[in-house]
Design a protein around this motif. Structure first.
Motif, PDB file in Angstrom:
ATOM      1  N   ASP A   1      20.916-126.205  46.529  1.00 19.41           N
ATOM      2  CA  ASP A   1      20.083-127.352  46.165  1.00 19.41           C
ATOM      3  C   ASP A   1      19.073-127.648  47.286  1.00 19.41           C
ATOM      4  O   ASP A   1      17.886-127.888  47.044  1.00 19.41           O
ATOM      5  CB  ASP A   1      21.001-128.553  45.919  1.00 19.41           C
TER       6      ASP A   1
ATOM      7  N   ILE B   1      18.406-127.964  39.692  1.00 24.35           N
ATOM      8  CA  ILE B   1      18.608-128.266  41.104  1.00 24.35           C
ATOM      9  C   ILE B   1      17.338-127.987  41.898  1.00 24.35           C
ATOM     10  O   ILE B   1      16.408-127.345  41.420  1.00 24.35           O
ATOM     11  CB  ILE B   1      19.819-127.511  41.692  1.00 24.35           C
TER      12      ILE B   1
ATOM     13  N   ASP C   1      16.436-130.257  45.605  1.00 27.32           N
ATOM     14  CA  ASP C   1      16.519-131.667  46.005  1.00 27.32           C
ATOM     15  C   ASP C   1      15.136-132.316  46.059  1.00 27.32           C
ATOM     16  O   ASP C   1      14.318-132.006  46.934  1.00 27.32           O
ATOM     17  CB  ASP C   1      17.207-131.760  47.366  1.00 27.32           C
TER      18      ASP C   1
END
Length: 374
Positions: A66, A115, A117
């Motif tokens: 991520d 995913i 971030d």
């Protein structure tokens, strides 16, 4: 209504890189200004492929993936800003789709997972990010996909012609733009995904450029019929799918019954599988006068030829010929969806996804006004 420049970031099921698109948005127009294709490191691509095919991950490994994707997306945005000599203050927001690693809308507990971030993207670019677009639609009983038909409608629908927009990424999907009818749309199955997986394993190439390898082989009809017998193809719409279903393991299981096939013949058959499954769904949807093709598959001359052959009476062309880059369509769509979210406007179409109602999509990650770009 936050008019101005938006950036769309799309990393699709084909895993061929990160597409970053810059456009000006307001209530009446979507004007593309620039784009960039940012390479995905091989190690990261292999890690994502493993996850999508069901390889278990520890929570630590998931968190690291991520994080790495968040930095990759931030790098891609910063590269576009540098290319265009722009700074954070020139951009209203980034619409980031994220990398889909799992999509299971028909399970007992429907879910989808993208995913990369978004906090990292906002922190490193100094720009507000809108992400996590699919789960609100799913929370309202929808498939969470496809989301691009709403954008196709806004950009390409006309009052006097039955049109279907066909996006051929890793997965192929249709947007039915029929005058005076609600927009419909759904996934048709594999687009480039199986073709890319096969040439990657067999020849170490990310895709079959200009269909050169596929053009050297022939269709193996018994294999094609076996692939077409998969029950997913017979499911009614709305439906969506991804790499968690149509992956290299799926292909291997079918190939186990056909030992000794020439590799190029498998490639030709996979190309035909994509063409046949798309054309069947076009016809089942009621057909069209014009099929507008975008995505990487629009650059595959064999696939485009087969679509024309399987759909007589339909004008098959690329969206480029209608003023919208086929390579940048999805990136543009998520820039547009970010604009819709910040404007408080719905981004899904219940007639497409099956959701109970239209809704604002996504989560907003506001920029820190005191940020110093790094």
């Amino acid at each position: 209504m936050k008019s101005g420049r938006y950036i769309g970031v799309m990393s699709g099921t084909s895993l061929d890189g990160v597409d970053v698109v810059l456009a000006v948005m307001d209530e009446t127009r979507v004007a593309q200004q620039a784009s960039l294709s940012f390479p995905m490191p091989i190690a990261l691509k292999e890690a994502i492929l493993a996850v999508c095919q069901g390889q278990p991950l520890t929570l630590s490994q998931y968190g690291q993936l991520d994080n790495r994707l968040g930095h990759l997306f931030a790098d891609a945005v910063l590269a576009l800003l540098a290319q265009e000599n722009l700074t954070a203050k020139d951009i209203v927001a980034i619409g980031c789709h994220g990398q889909t690693v799992w999509h299971e809308p028909d399970s007992d507990a429907p879910h989808t997972l993208q995913i990369g971030d978004n906090n990292i993207i906002a922190a490193r670019t100094g720009i507000t990010v809108v992400g996590d677009f699919r789960r609100r639609d799913m929370a309202l009983g929808g498939q969470g996909a496809p989301l691009v038909p709403a954008f196709h409608q806004a950009l390409l629908a006309v009052p006097d012609e039955r049109r279907i927009v066909l996006n051929i990424g890793g997965i192929a999907n249709l947007s039915m733009l029929y005058p005076d009818l609600p927009v419909k749309g759904h996934d048709t199955g594999p687009g480039n995904m199986l073709m890319d997986a096969w040439i990657w394993r067999q020849r170490g190439k990310p895709y079959d450029k200009n269909a050169e390898w596929a053009c050297s082989g022939k269709v193996i009809l018994p294999l094609l019929q076996t692939l077409l017998s998969d029950p997913w193809f017979a499911l009614p719409a709305p439906k969506s799918t991804g790499r968690e279903y149509f992956n290299y393991g799926w292909l291997e299981r079918h190939l186990a019954n056909f030992p000794g096939l020439a590799a190029q013949d498998v490639m030709t058959t996979l190309t035909e599988l994509t063409a046949v499954t798309i054309s069947e769904q076009v016809l089942l949807s009621g057909g069209c006068e014009r099929l507008l093709v975008c995505g990487g598959g629009s650059r595959n001359p064999l696939l485009m030829t087969r679509l024309s052959g399987l759909l007589p009476g339909t004008e098959v062309s690329t969206t480029d010929e209608n003023g919208v880059s086929g390579d940048d369509m999805e990136g543009l769509a998520f820039a547009w969806l970010a604009w819709r979210t910040l404007a408080g406007l719905p981004g899904n179409l219940p007639s497409v996804t099956g959701a109970r109602e239209s809704t604002v999509l996504g989560a907003i990650y506001p920029a820190n006004p005191s940020h110093n770009q790094s």
